[in-house]
Design a protein around this motif. Structure first.
Motif: not given
Ligand SMILES: *[C@@H]1O[C@H](CO)[C@@H](O)[C@H](O)[C@H]1NC(C)=O
Length: 288
Positions: A28-31, A134-137, A140-144, A162-175
């Motif tokens: 997969g491609k992971v951002l 804009k260029d970076l977004i 990132l958007n074209d990179s799917s 959320k902006y790119l409409s790509v699912p997010a995986v959170y990696f954390l100790r706690s919030v």
């Protein structure tokens, strides 16, 4: 007969080809949008493992940073922020002495609030430099990307996902402030879950339970100054009201760097996974 053999051989060749290609198509491609400092060190280990399993990772970081440096198991993509390396380091290292100060509790508390406000303003401005680039977004958007792996301690990655409409995986100790419970709509009974700084255990007397209810109220203010700037940023970007909880609830999977061997039990949702131990992946043997 010869034709039948030919067809069988062709089929075999296609099958062999598919078998060779298969491991690549699975990757997969992971951002990756990390949090600065020690937070990155354990995430780096996870990115290394993703690479070892055939996934492609692009790590996104401001060009001015302390810990996030390039490596051969990911592509580092940087973006400009309105700070210099000197300002950045000065900004982060200037306040370290506070940890060792033995001033009056209230004085330390107000100092901490002021520092937090500055730190948050810094992250908010950096995040705006990313989201309005804009260029970076477009890149990132074209990179799917298939997924965004991010540390929600800095909510910028979650807003970007959320902006790119790509699912997010959170990696954390706690919030703090139980925003993980709220974001994932997880049951969170005050009478059983010891709150931050209370020193309560999961068995509480009546008075300890009262303390357990009151302590989080004091933290609310701290969380509101720490996270609301990202909600404002998201509201501006999406042109509608977005709350802090909305951003947290965007996470598809929560990877917690904790374990019930060390932490008190708590309810979890099906999309919460405990991966305690990763912090110790680079342990050094004790000296004699
Ligand atoms: C990403 O690309 C799609 C398709 O071109 C477009 O509809 C969408 O608005 C773009 N998203 C962002 C954040 O630029």
């Amino acid at each position: 007969m010869a034709a039948g053999l030919w067809v069988a051989l062709s089929a075999l060749r296609v099958l062999l080809l598919l078998l060779c290609v298969e491991p690549w198509t699975e990757g997969g491609k992971v951002l990756v949008v990390p949090m600065e400092g020690s937070h990155w060190l354990s995430m780096r280990k996870a990115v290394q493992e993703l690479h070892a399993r055939g996934h492609q990772a692009v790590v996104l970081a401001p060009e001015v940073n302390v810990q996030v440096k390039g490596d051969d198991f990911f592509t580092l993509k940087t973006y400009a922020i309105p700070y210099t390396q000197e300002e950045f380091e000065d900004f982060f290292l200037r306040h370290n002495h506070l940890v060792f100060q033995t001033e009056h509790f209230l004085k330390t508390f107000f100092k901490t609030i002021t520092i937090s406000q500055n730190v948050v303003a810094f992250y908010q401005r950096s995040c705006a430099s990313l989201l309005y680039n804009k260029d970076l977004i477009r890149y990132l958007n074209d990179s799917s990307f298939d997924v965004v792996l991010t540390d929600p301690f800095n909510l910028c990655g979650a807003v970007l996902a959320k902006y790119l409409s790509v699912p997010a995986v959170y990696f954390l100790r706690s919030v703090p402030c139980d925003l993980d419970f709220e974001g994932a709509q997880c049951p969170n009974p005050s009478s059983y879950i010891p709150r931050l700084f209370t020193k309560n255990s999961d068995h509480m007397t009546f008075l300890q339970r009262v303390k357990n209810v009151l302590y989080p109220l004091a933290l609310q203010y701290f969380c509101s100054i720490s996270f609301t700037p990202f909600a404002s940023l998201a509201s501006e970007l999406f042109q509608r009201e977005v709350s802090v909880v909305d951003i947290f609830s965007y996470g598809s999977v929560w990877l917690f760097r904790r374990d019930f061997v060390m932490d008190y039990p708590r309810p979890i949702m099906p999309n919460m996974v405990f991966i305690g131990g990763i912090n110790c992946a680079n342990r050094k043997p004790l000296s004699q």
